[in-house]
Design a protein around this motif. Structure first.
Motif, PDB file in Angstrom:
ATOM      1  N   MET A   1       0.972  -1.311   0.045  1.00  0.00           N
ATOM      2  CA  MET A   1       0.079   0.192  -0.003  1.00  0.00           C
ATOM      3  C   MET A   1       0.850   1.241  -0.080  1.00  0.00           C
ATOM      4  O   MET A   1       1.672   1.409   0.798  1.00  0.00           O
ATOM      5  CB  MET A   1      -0.701  -0.139   1.367  1.00  0.00           C
ATOM      6  N   LEU A   3       1.426   5.258  -0.041  1.00  0.00           N
ATOM      7  CA  LEU A   3       0.785   6.560   0.043  1.00  0.00           C
ATOM      8  C   LEU A   3       1.504   7.824  -0.310  1.00  0.00           C
ATOM      9  O   LEU A   3       2.911   7.782   0.085  1.00  0.00           O
ATOM     10  CB  LEU A   3       0.662   6.790   1.605  1.00  0.00           C
ATOM     11  N   MET A  20      -5.590   0.025  -2.695  1.00  0.00           N
ATOM     12  CA  MET A  20      -6.423  -0.066  -1.434  1.00  0.00           C
ATOM     13  C   MET A  20      -7.874  -0.254  -2.363  1.00  0.00           C
ATOM     14  O   MET A  20      -8.057   0.357  -3.309  1.00  0.00           O
ATOM     15  CB  MET A  20      -6.533   1.279  -0.917  1.00  0.00           C
ATOM     16  N   SER A  21      -8.577  -1.083  -1.521  1.00  0.00           N
ATOM     17  CA  SER A  21     -10.105  -1.167  -2.278  1.00  0.00           C
ATOM     18  C   SER A  21     -11.006   0.201  -2.137  1.00  0.00           C
ATOM     19  O   SER A  21     -10.868   0.799  -1.076  1.00  0.00           O
ATOM     20  CB  SER A  21     -10.810  -2.514  -1.514  1.00  0.00           C
ATOM     21  N   SER A  23     -14.236   0.469  -1.197  1.00  0.00           N
ATOM     22  CA  SER A  23     -14.826   0.537  -0.105  1.00  0.00           C
ATOM     23  C   SER A  23     -14.338   0.950   1.148  1.00  0.00           C
ATOM     24  O   SER A  23     -14.851   1.526   2.049  1.00  0.00           O
ATOM     25  CB  SER A  23     -15.570  -0.584   0.099  1.00  0.00           C
ATOM     26  N   LEU A  24     -13.008   0.763   1.149  1.00  0.00           N
ATOM     27  CA  LEU A  24     -12.086   1.055   2.599  1.00  0.00           C
ATOM     28  C   LEU A  24     -12.035   2.555   2.459  1.00  0.00           C
ATOM     29  O   LEU A  24     -12.112   3.076   3.410  1.00  0.00           O
ATOM     30  CB  LEU A  24     -10.861   0.169   2.340  1.00  0.00           C
ATOM     31  N   ASN A  26     -13.746   4.798   1.050  1.00  0.00           N
ATOM     32  CA  ASN A  26     -15.070   5.323   1.182  1.00  0.00           C
ATOM     33  C   ASN A  26     -15.494   5.163   2.773  1.00  0.00           C
ATOM     34  O   ASN A  26     -15.923   6.273   3.151  1.00  0.00           O
ATOM     35  CB  ASN A  26     -16.118   4.588   0.302  1.00  0.00           C
ATOM     36  N   ALA A  27     -15.136   4.062   3.330  1.00  0.00           N
ATOM     37  CA  ALA A  27     -15.713   4.081   4.686  1.00  0.00           C
ATOM     38  C   ALA A  27     -14.734   5.128   5.593  1.00  0.00           C
ATOM     39  O   ALA A  27     -14.916   5.758   6.515  1.00  0.00           O
ATOM     40  CB  ALA A  27     -15.030   2.619   5.152  1.00  0.00           C
ATOM     41  N   LEU A  28     -13.183   5.395   4.986  1.00  0.00           N
ATOM     42  CA  LEU A  28     -12.396   6.045   5.677  1.00  0.00           C
ATOM     43  C   LEU A  28     -13.050   7.907   5.524  1.00  0.00           C
ATOM     44  O   LEU A  28     -13.148   8.712   6.566  1.00  0.00           O
ATOM     45  CB  LEU A  28     -11.023   6.411   5.215  1.00  0.00           C
ATOM     46  N   ARG A  30     -16.030   8.653   4.990  1.00  0.00           N
ATOM     47  CA  ARG A  30     -17.437   8.658   5.741  1.00  0.00           C
ATOM     48  C   ARG A  30     -17.178   8.746   7.195  1.00  0.00           C
ATOM     49  O   ARG A  30     -17.921   9.813   7.739  1.00  0.00           O
ATOM     50  CB  ARG A  30     -18.334   7.641   5.529  1.00  0.00           C
ATOM     51  N   THR A  31     -15.976   8.125   7.690  1.00  0.00           N
ATOM     52  CA  THR A  31     -15.771   8.297   9.029  1.00  0.00           C
ATOM     53  C   THR A  31     -15.066   9.570   9.381  1.00  0.00           C
ATOM     54  O   THR A  31     -15.385  10.394  10.353  1.00  0.00           O
ATOM     55  CB  THR A  31     -14.744   7.276   9.583  1.00  0.00           C
ATOM     56  N   ILE A 164     -21.108  15.075  17.124  1.00  0.00           N
ATOM     57  CA  ILE A 164     -20.281  14.358  15.900  1.00  0.00           C
ATOM     58  C   ILE A 164     -21.012  14.827  14.660  1.00  0.00           C
ATOM     59  O   ILE A 164     -22.257  15.088  14.855  1.00  0.00           O
ATOM     60  CB  ILE A 164     -20.026  12.917  15.798  1.00  0.00           C
ATOM     61  N   LYS A 166     -22.578  13.110  12.479  1.00  0.00           N
ATOM     62  CA  LYS A 166     -23.850  12.222  12.056  1.00  0.00           C
ATOM     63  C   LYS A 166     -24.923  12.676  12.837  1.00  0.00           C
ATOM     64  O   LYS A 166     -26.095  12.691  12.267  1.00  0.00           O
ATOM     65  CB  LYS A 166     -23.675  10.605  12.548  1.00  0.00           C
TER      66      LYS A 166
ATOM     67  N   THR B  42     -21.234   3.015   5.899  1.00  0.00           N
ATOM     68  CA  THR B  42     -19.709   3.116   6.656  1.00  0.00           C
ATOM     69  C   THR B  42     -19.177   1.821   6.801  1.00  0.00           C
ATOM     70  O   THR B  42     -18.224   1.339   6.220  1.00  0.00           O
ATOM     71  CB  THR B  42     -19.898   4.002   7.700  1.00  0.00           C
ATOM     72  N   LEU B  46     -18.047  -1.847   3.565  1.00  0.00           N
ATOM     73  CA  LEU B  46     -16.741  -2.176   3.843  1.00  0.00           C
ATOM     74  C   LEU B  46     -16.756  -3.832   4.382  1.00  0.00           C
ATOM     75  O   LEU B  46     -16.056  -4.636   3.533  1.00  0.00           O
ATOM     76  CB  LEU B  46     -16.131  -1.533   5.079  1.00  0.00           C
TER      77      LEU B  46
END
Lengths: 177, 108
Positions: A1, A3, A20-21, A23-24, A26-28, A30-31, A164, A166, B42, B46
């Motif tokens: 990986m 950077l 890096m996939s 979805s990973l 995108n999860a980062l 969104r978090t 937060i 959300k 999220t 994943l």
């Protein structure tokens, strides 16, 4: 990986990531947008408001002002704190007391003052962000809250709490694309 | 007095509900439904994409049934060599390893 950092400044960070996939990443993203705690003004207590805008209008504008939140981790959530409604451990207090005498006056975010009880308070290092460094048009200007004519006055206390992204969009920590 | 839903509804799990609930059909032992409370795309996207990289997983899918109800439903079907619980467990551990690799890259 791998950077690679493309662009770094006080307000921007650009990264290129290999292997890096999607979805990973995108999860980062969104978090980062929704789950990092920040401070924002949630409650406003008005004492005097003789300006042309009504109370809720000014409170809404105050809630959208970004606040420097590097110390937000040290604050407690209001629901976890032992106090009744809010205290110096779970909230940060801002006061605004402006009256207009001679000419038309604009109320800016620089007029908000932090109210602290003693020097060791968490709130002593918290202040509103006055300008956006990445946008060159509004780089040096503070945020406009309201405008006053001669004889009008605003006096209020704003209570900033930890939350937060959300929960409410006021507390979204950053824009990530 | 007002219609606003409690903003903490989307974050905190209420006391009468558990975080994960498992539904299982009796016909097929390798098919399993999981209802995960207070999570959204999220985590769902994943987990779902990580499960698809596992060779023993035949089917994986997730959905958020309604945008105002804060839970996701995850479905896993394996080919029998491992159970759906083990597949979920190993994919969660793989995700944790990948994220710690990212953390190491950033710290350097």
């Amino acid at each position: 990986m791998d950077l690679k950092i493309n662009k770094v400044s006080n307000y921007d960070l650009g990264i290129t990531i290999d292997n890096m996939s999607l979805s990973l990443v995108n999860a980062l993203r969104r978090t980062m947008m929704g789950e990092i705690p920040t401070l924002a003004i949630e409650l406003v207590k008005f004492e005097i408001n003789t300006s042309i805008f009504h109370d809720e209008f000014i409170a809404h504008r105050l809630g959208l002002i970004p606040i420097k939140s590097e110390k937000a981790i040290d604050f407690k959530f209001t629901r976890e704190c032992n106090c009744d409604a809010h205290c110096y451990k779970c909230a940060c207090y801002f006061t605004l007391d402006i009256s207009c005498d001679d000419e038309n006056k604009s109320v800016y975010s620089t007029d908000l003052e932090t109210k602290i009880s003693n020097k060791n308070d968490l709130g002593s290092s918290v202040f509103p962000i006055h300008f956006s460094g990445s946008n060159k048009l509004i780089e040096k200007k503070p945020i406009l809250i309201s405008k006053l004519k001669p004889g009008q006055r605003i006096k209020l206390i704003g209570i900033a709490k930890k939350g937060i992204g959300k929960r409410t969009c006021q507390m979204e920590s950053r824009f990530v694309g | 007095m007002s219609n606003i839903p409690n903003p903490l509804d989307s974050i905190l799990v209420p006391e009468n509900k558990k975080k994960i609930k498992i539904f299982k059909k009796n016909e097929n032992e390798n098919c399993c439904y999981y209802k995960i409370e207070r999570e959204d795309h999220t985590l769902g996207n994943l987990l779902h994409s990580q499960l698809l990289t596992d060779k023993n997983v035949l089917f994986s899918g997730y959905k958020k049934p309604h945008p105002l109800e804060h839970f996701i439903v995850l479905k896993i079907i394996t080919d029998g060599k491992i159970s759906p619980n083990e597949a979920l467990d190993s994919s969660l551990k793989d995700i944790y390893i990948k994220l710690s690799l990212v953390e190491d890259c950033i710290k350097v």
